[in-house]
Design an enzyme around this catalytic site. Structure first.
Site, PDB file in Angstrom:
ATOM      1  N   GLU A  49      11.135   0.625   3.308  1.00  0.00           N
ATOM      2  CA  GLU A  49       9.675   0.754   3.299  1.00  0.00           C
ATOM      3  C   GLU A  49       9.237   2.188   3.577  1.00  0.00           C
ATOM      4  O   GLU A  49       8.313   2.694   2.964  1.00  0.00           O
ATOM      5  CB  GLU A  49       9.043  -0.195   4.336  1.00  0.00           C
ATOM      6  CG  GLU A  49       9.115  -1.652   3.942  1.00  0.00           C
ATOM      7  CD  GLU A  49       8.435  -1.951   2.608  1.00  0.00           C
ATOM      8  OE1 GLU A  49       7.480  -1.246   2.248  1.00  0.00           O
ATOM      9  OE2 GLU A  49       8.893  -2.872   1.908  1.00  0.00           O
ATOM     10  N   TYR A 132       0.444  -1.097   6.729  1.00  0.00           N
ATOM     11  CA  TYR A 132       1.152  -1.728   5.609  1.00  0.00           C
ATOM     12  C   TYR A 132       2.609  -2.045   5.992  1.00  0.00           C
ATOM     13  O   TYR A 132       3.086  -3.165   5.796  1.00  0.00           O
ATOM     14  CB  TYR A 132       1.111  -0.801   4.374  1.00  0.00           C
ATOM     15  CG  TYR A 132       2.116  -1.207   3.338  1.00  0.00           C
ATOM     16  CD1 TYR A 132       1.897  -2.330   2.542  1.00  0.00           C
ATOM     17  CD2 TYR A 132       3.314  -0.509   3.177  1.00  0.00           C
ATOM     18  CE1 TYR A 132       2.839  -2.741   1.618  1.00  0.00           C
ATOM     19  CE2 TYR A 132       4.254  -0.903   2.261  1.00  0.00           C
ATOM     20  CZ  TYR A 132       4.019  -2.014   1.478  1.00  0.00           C
ATOM     21  OH  TYR A 132       4.967  -2.431   0.583  1.00  0.00           O
ATOM     22  N   ASP A 150      -0.913  -2.666  -0.119  1.00  0.00           N
ATOM     23  CA  ASP A 150      -0.665  -1.251  -0.427  1.00  0.00           C
ATOM     24  C   ASP A 150      -1.454  -0.913  -1.697  1.00  0.00           C
ATOM     25  O   ASP A 150      -2.272  -1.718  -2.158  1.00  0.00           O
ATOM     26  CB  ASP A 150       0.834  -0.973  -0.587  1.00  0.00           C
ATOM     27  CG  ASP A 150       1.424  -1.646  -1.813  1.00  0.00           C
ATOM     28  OD1 ASP A 150       0.719  -2.448  -2.460  1.00  0.00           O
ATOM     29  OD2 ASP A 150       2.588  -1.371  -2.143  1.00  0.00           O
ATOM     30  N   CYS A 218      -8.153 -13.821 -13.552  1.00  0.00           N
ATOM     31  CA  CYS A 218      -8.446 -12.381 -13.495  1.00  0.00           C
ATOM     32  C   CYS A 218      -9.736 -12.029 -14.246  1.00  0.00           C
ATOM     33  O   CYS A 218      -9.819 -12.132 -15.471  1.00  0.00           O
ATOM     34  CB  CYS A 218      -7.268 -11.610 -14.076  1.00  0.00           C
ATOM     35  SG  CYS A 218      -7.519  -9.838 -13.998  1.00  0.00           S
TER      36      CYS A 218
HETATM   37  S1  SF4 Z   1      -4.301 -10.438 -15.722  1.00  0.00           S
HETATM   38 FE1  SF4 Z   1      -3.784  -8.345 -16.167  1.00  0.00          FE
HETATM   39  S2  SF4 Z   1      -5.206  -7.080 -15.016  1.00  0.00           S
HETATM   40 FE2  SF4 Z   1      -5.320  -9.158 -14.200  1.00  0.00          FE
HETATM   41  S3  SF4 Z   1      -3.939  -9.144 -12.455  1.00  0.00           S
HETATM   42 FE3  SF4 Z   1      -2.781  -9.841 -14.222  1.00  0.00          FE
HETATM   43  S4  SF4 Z   1      -1.836  -8.004 -15.124  1.00  0.00           S
HETATM   44 FE4  SF4 Z   1      -3.438  -7.374 -13.703  1.00  0.00          FE
END
Ligand code: SF4
Length: 352
Positions: A49, A132, A150, A218
């Site tokens: 680390e 961290y 991190d 996401c």
């Molecule tokens: S979908 Fe794409 S942008 Fe979203 S966390 Fe996963 S790799 Fe990252």
């Protein structure tokens, strides 16, 4: 899906992905190893680390192996000669890490009987161990549910929430957003899985969203612009200038040790001027002897975290090995704590 189910799915999908595709690293206990009774070695994890801060795995791993071969336990490291530790670290950069590593090893030897403390709180009190590293060691080595964040994790979290507040101001917010997702049942694997996701899939410039276990959640992917997160406040790096003097005698070169505290503390360098906002007018006035200094063609450029440095290099020969200092064989600097900046300046002098 309610929030609990959403978080449960985030954990499960990430851990399933990690079980199948997480990186195999020499200091890491994989889930299948853990199931067979293997435990993470806090010394090995700590070394990795500290070494991998601001450093890639490809660059840091050979150093990790060298250190473990030379000093197999934290007590061996604590009993080592500090200059040898600094010499072994040379090339990894950020030398305060090496000095703190050595201090920390001695503290573990003297005050903890050679065993790392097991709580995040106690780990945080040790030299060179920040939030961290303390969270990471507590989770990986001691199974505590901590929130490991991190820069890789910040990027992933900023993307899944499409958080537009720029770094570094958004650090606290991103940490807060990451906290509820951390898995309390497999904290070490979860932390390592998240690190892998940031390092291998959700990379800064080309995230591989099709391979991502969190793509279902996401927002940045949904908006079609994941590379725009996290936003950052751009800083202009100041520039400094200085001169360095390469004095040769036979196969040797004159070096001096930098003060223990501060940038490149305790490392070796060529004698030189202070680093300032402008190149000094007559740098040779401060040279270590009154030789006929010859200015080398070209200039050394070195980028530190907080500034950029340009060094003019001057060279001269002497037969006497005076003034006194550290006269090192310039073809055999491996046993000396010589950082990359010094190596660049010596190379320029040798090739002029
Ligand atoms: S979908 Fe794409 S942008 Fe979203 S966390 Fe996963 S790799 Fe990252």
């Amino acid at each position: 899906m309610n929030i609990e189910s959403h978080i449960r799915k985030l954990r499960q999908d990430l851990l399933s992905w990690y079980d199948a595709q997480g990186r195999v690293l020499p200091w890491r206990i994989r889930p299948e190893d853990r199931a067979s009774g293997f435990k993470a070695d806090p010394y090995a994890v700590w070394l990795s680390e500290i070494m991998l801060q601001q450093t890639t795995v490809a660059h840091g791993a050979p150093y990790w192996e060298k250190f473990l071969m030379r000093w197999p336990s934290v007590i061996d490291l604590a009993n080592a000669d500090r200059d040898e530790v600094l010499a072994m670290w040379a090339g990894l950069g950020y030398y305060a890490r090496a000095r703190n590593l050595y201090k920390c090893a001695q503290l573990i030897r003297d005050e903890y009987s050679g065993n790392f403390p097991s709580t995040e709180k106690e780990l945080l009190t040790l030299p060179g161990i920040g939030p961290y590293t303390a969270a990471t060691m507590a989770a990986i080595c001691f199974g505590q549910a901590t929130n490991i964040v991190d820069s890789n994790v910040e990027r992933v979290i900023a993307r899944i929430y499409a958080e537009s507040a720029p770094l570094p101001k958004s650090k606290t917010l991103l940490k807060k957003l990451a906290a509820p997702i951390a898995d309390p049942d497999r904290p070490g694997d979860y932390g390592q899985a998240l690190m892998d996701l940031g390092a291998v899939v959700c990379t800064p410039k080309s995230p591989d969203c099709n391979a991502c276990p969190w793509s279902f959640a996401c927002k940045a992917r949904m908006y079609g612009n994941p590379e725009d997160y996290p936003q950052k406040i751009k800083k202009v790096r100041p520039v400094k200038y200085g001169a360095a003097f390469a004095l040769f005698s036979g196969g040797k070169i004159l070096l001096r040790q930098r003060p223990d505290k501060g940038l490149l503390g305790g490392m070796l360098e060529l004698p030189g001027t202070p680093w300032a906002d402008n190149m000094p007018d007559d740098p040779c006035k401060t040279a270590p002897s009154t030789k006929n200094w010859e200015k080398c063609e070209g200039r050394v450029k070195h980028v530190f975290t907080h500034f950029e440095l340009y060094l003019d290099v001057y060279r001269a020969e002497t037969r006497t090995q005076k003034p006194e200092g550290i006269w090192a064989e310039h073809n055999n600097l491996g046993n000396f704590a010589v950082p990359t900046l010094t190596k660049k300046a010596i190379a320029l002098a040798l090739n002029s």
